[in-house]
Design a protein around this motif. Sequence first.
Motif, mmCIF file in Angstrom:
data_model
loop_
_atom_site.group_PDB
_atom_site.id
_atom_site.type_symbol
_atom_site.label_atom_id
_atom_site.label_comp_id
_atom_site.label_asym_id
_atom_site.label_seq_id
_atom_site.Cartn_x
_atom_site.Cartn_y
_atom_site.Cartn_z
ATOM 1 N N ARG A 36 -26.350 -7.298 -23.863
ATOM 2 C CA ARG A 36 -24.943 -6.904 -23.917
ATOM 3 C C ARG A 36 -24.532 -6.430 -22.529
ATOM 4 O O ARG A 36 -25.314 -5.814 -21.822
ATOM 5 C CB ARG A 36 -24.775 -5.768 -24.921
ATOM 6 C CG ARG A 36 -23.370 -5.244 -25.051
ATOM 7 C CD ARG A 36 -23.317 -4.127 -26.070
ATOM 8 N NE ARG A 36 -22.007 -3.502 -26.119
ATOM 9 C CZ ARG A 36 -21.783 -2.328 -26.660
ATOM 10 N NH1 ARG A 36 -22.771 -1.655 -27.232
ATOM 11 N NH2 ARG A 36 -20.565 -1.814 -26.657
ATOM 12 N N VAL A 37 -23.291 -6.722 -22.161
ATOM 13 C CA VAL A 37 -22.785 -6.305 -20.856
ATOM 14 C C VAL A 37 -21.384 -5.725 -21.017
ATOM 15 O O VAL A 37 -20.595 -6.218 -21.819
ATOM 16 C CB VAL A 37 -22.793 -7.473 -19.849
ATOM 17 C CG1 VAL A 37 -21.921 -8.617 -20.298
ATOM 18 C CG2 VAL A 37 -22.365 -7.022 -18.471
ATOM 19 N N LEU A 38 -21.134 -4.657 -20.291
ATOM 20 C CA LEU A 38 -19.788 -4.116 -20.164
ATOM 21 C C LEU A 38 -19.390 -4.309 -18.709
ATOM 22 O O LEU A 38 -20.133 -3.918 -17.813
ATOM 23 C CB LEU A 38 -19.737 -2.621 -20.502
ATOM 24 C CG LEU A 38 -19.643 -2.282 -21.990
ATOM 25 C CD1 LEU A 38 -20.965 -2.445 -22.664
ATOM 26 C CD2 LEU A 38 -19.098 -0.902 -22.168
ATOM 27 N N VAL A 39 -18.248 -4.912 -18.483
ATOM 28 C CA VAL A 39 -17.734 -5.096 -17.129
ATOM 29 C C VAL A 39 -16.643 -4.061 -16.918
ATOM 30 O O VAL A 39 -15.690 -3.987 -17.699
ATOM 31 C CB VAL A 39 -17.176 -6.519 -16.925
ATOM 32 C CG1 VAL A 39 -16.528 -6.647 -15.546
ATOM 33 C CG2 VAL A 39 -18.274 -7.553 -17.098
ATOM 34 N N MET A 40 -16.809 -3.285 -15.858
ATOM 35 C CA MET A 40 -15.815 -2.261 -15.534
ATOM 36 C C MET A 40 -15.101 -2.646 -14.250
ATOM 37 O O MET A 40 -15.703 -3.228 -13.345
ATOM 38 C CB MET A 40 -16.480 -0.902 -15.400
ATOM 39 C CG MET A 40 -17.080 -0.433 -16.707
ATOM 40 S SD MET A 40 -17.630 1.276 -16.638
ATOM 41 C CE MET A 40 -16.048 2.109 -16.507
ATOM 42 N N ILE A 45 -12.993 -0.334 -18.852
ATOM 43 C CA ILE A 45 -13.813 -1.422 -19.398
ATOM 44 C C ILE A 45 -12.926 -2.646 -19.544
ATOM 45 O O ILE A 45 -11.935 -2.622 -20.271
ATOM 46 C CB ILE A 45 -14.446 -1.028 -20.742
ATOM 47 C CG1 ILE A 45 -15.416 0.135 -20.548
ATOM 48 C CG2 ILE A 45 -15.154 -2.240 -21.370
ATOM 49 C CD1 ILE A 45 -15.974 0.704 -21.836
ATOM 50 N N GLU A 46 -13.264 -3.708 -18.841
ATOM 51 C CA GLU A 46 -12.506 -4.964 -18.884
ATOM 52 C C GLU A 46 -13.073 -5.946 -19.903
ATOM 53 O O GLU A 46 -12.344 -6.799 -20.404
ATOM 54 C CB GLU A 46 -12.501 -5.621 -17.505
ATOM 55 C CG GLU A 46 -11.742 -4.864 -16.454
ATOM 56 C CD GLU A 46 -10.240 -4.942 -16.656
ATOM 57 O OE1 GLU A 46 -9.740 -5.964 -17.150
ATOM 58 O OE2 GLU A 46 -9.563 -3.956 -16.306
ATOM 59 N N ALA A 47 -14.376 -5.846 -20.177
ATOM 60 C CA ALA A 47 -15.001 -6.782 -21.117
ATOM 61 C C ALA A 47 -16.269 -6.160 -21.675
ATOM 62 O O ALA A 47 -16.918 -5.352 -21.019
ATOM 63 C CB ALA A 47 -15.322 -8.095 -20.430
ATOM 64 N N ASP A 48 -16.621 -6.566 -22.884
ATOM 65 C CA ASP A 48 -17.797 -6.058 -23.580
ATOM 66 C C ASP A 48 -18.302 -7.185 -24.470
ATOM 67 O O ASP A 48 -17.571 -7.688 -25.315
ATOM 68 C CB ASP A 48 -17.401 -4.831 -24.411
ATOM 69 C CG ASP A 48 -18.529 -4.255 -25.237
ATOM 70 O OD1 ASP A 48 -19.657 -4.789 -25.215
ATOM 71 O OD2 ASP A 48 -18.274 -3.257 -25.934
ATOM 72 N N GLY A 49 -19.538 -7.607 -24.244
ATOM 73 C CA GLY A 49 -20.082 -8.663 -25.088
ATOM 74 C C GLY A 49 -21.358 -9.253 -24.529
ATOM 75 O O GLY A 49 -22.029 -8.664 -23.678
ATOM 76 N N ALA A 50 -21.663 -10.437 -25.000
ATOM 77 C CA ALA A 50 -22.878 -11.138 -24.585
ATOM 78 C C ALA A 50 -22.725 -11.658 -23.151
ATOM 79 O O ALA A 50 -21.683 -12.225 -22.801
ATOM 80 C CB ALA A 50 -23.150 -12.306 -25.525
ATOM 81 N N PRO A 51 -23.749 -11.482 -22.315
ATOM 82 C CA PRO A 51 -23.665 -11.969 -20.944
ATOM 83 C C PRO A 51 -23.328 -13.460 -20.845
ATOM 84 O O PRO A 51 -22.567 -13.864 -19.965
ATOM 85 C CB PRO A 51 -25.058 -11.683 -20.378
ATOM 86 C CG PRO A 51 -25.547 -10.527 -21.171
ATOM 87 C CD PRO A 51 -24.986 -10.745 -22.554
ATOM 88 N N ALA A 52 -23.865 -14.264 -21.750
ATOM 89 C CA ALA A 52 -23.612 -15.706 -21.698
ATOM 90 C C ALA A 52 -22.133 -16.030 -21.864
ATOM 91 O O ALA A 52 -21.656 -17.052 -21.373
ATOM 92 C CB ALA A 52 -24.433 -16.432 -22.760
ATOM 93 N N VAL A 53 -21.396 -15.159 -22.526
ATOM 94 C CA VAL A 53 -19.956 -15.351 -22.713
ATOM 95 C C VAL A 53 -19.186 -14.663 -21.586
ATOM 96 O O VAL A 53 -18.366 -15.279 -20.901
ATOM 97 C CB VAL A 53 -19.503 -14.810 -24.084
ATOM 98 C CG1 VAL A 53 -17.999 -14.879 -24.228
ATOM 99 C CG2 VAL A 53 -20.201 -15.561 -25.214
ATOM 100 N N ILE A 54 -19.458 -13.387 -21.398
ATOM 101 C CA ILE A 54 -18.717 -12.575 -20.435
ATOM 102 C C ILE A 54 -18.858 -13.114 -19.013
ATOM 103 O O ILE A 54 -17.871 -13.222 -18.278
ATOM 104 C CB ILE A 54 -19.188 -11.103 -20.486
ATOM 105 C CG1 ILE A 54 -18.982 -10.505 -21.881
ATOM 106 C CG2 ILE A 54 -18.530 -10.271 -19.394
ATOM 107 C CD1 ILE A 54 -17.555 -10.413 -22.340
ATOM 108 N N LEU A 55 -20.075 -13.445 -18.609
ATOM 109 C CA LEU A 55 -20.307 -13.846 -17.222
ATOM 110 C C LEU A 55 -19.933 -15.292 -16.927
ATOM 111 O O LEU A 55 -20.085 -15.759 -15.803
ATOM 112 C CB LEU A 55 -21.762 -13.567 -16.830
ATOM 113 C CG LEU A 55 -22.165 -12.087 -16.946
ATOM 114 C CD1 LEU A 55 -23.617 -11.902 -16.551
ATOM 115 C CD2 LEU A 55 -21.248 -11.202 -16.128
#
Length: 75
Positions: A36-40, A45-55
Amino acid sequence: LDAESVAWLERFLSEYKGTVVAVTHDLNLVASFCDRVLVMHGGRIEADGAPAVILRDQALLERCRLEPPLRWQGG
């Protein structure tokens, strides 16, 4: 991280059964080890979810001034 540190981290994570919270700017590390990754950005917090989706979200990455992990660039 250098290769020795990455190998240590991989061993640690394979044996440790608890939750690990990591703060890093290394998206290659995130793509390799995180579930799981949270992008700040800008303190939010701009995004929260699976790295394969978020990144792979190009608009998000551009807005947050991030580069995709090396293994996902160009494809």
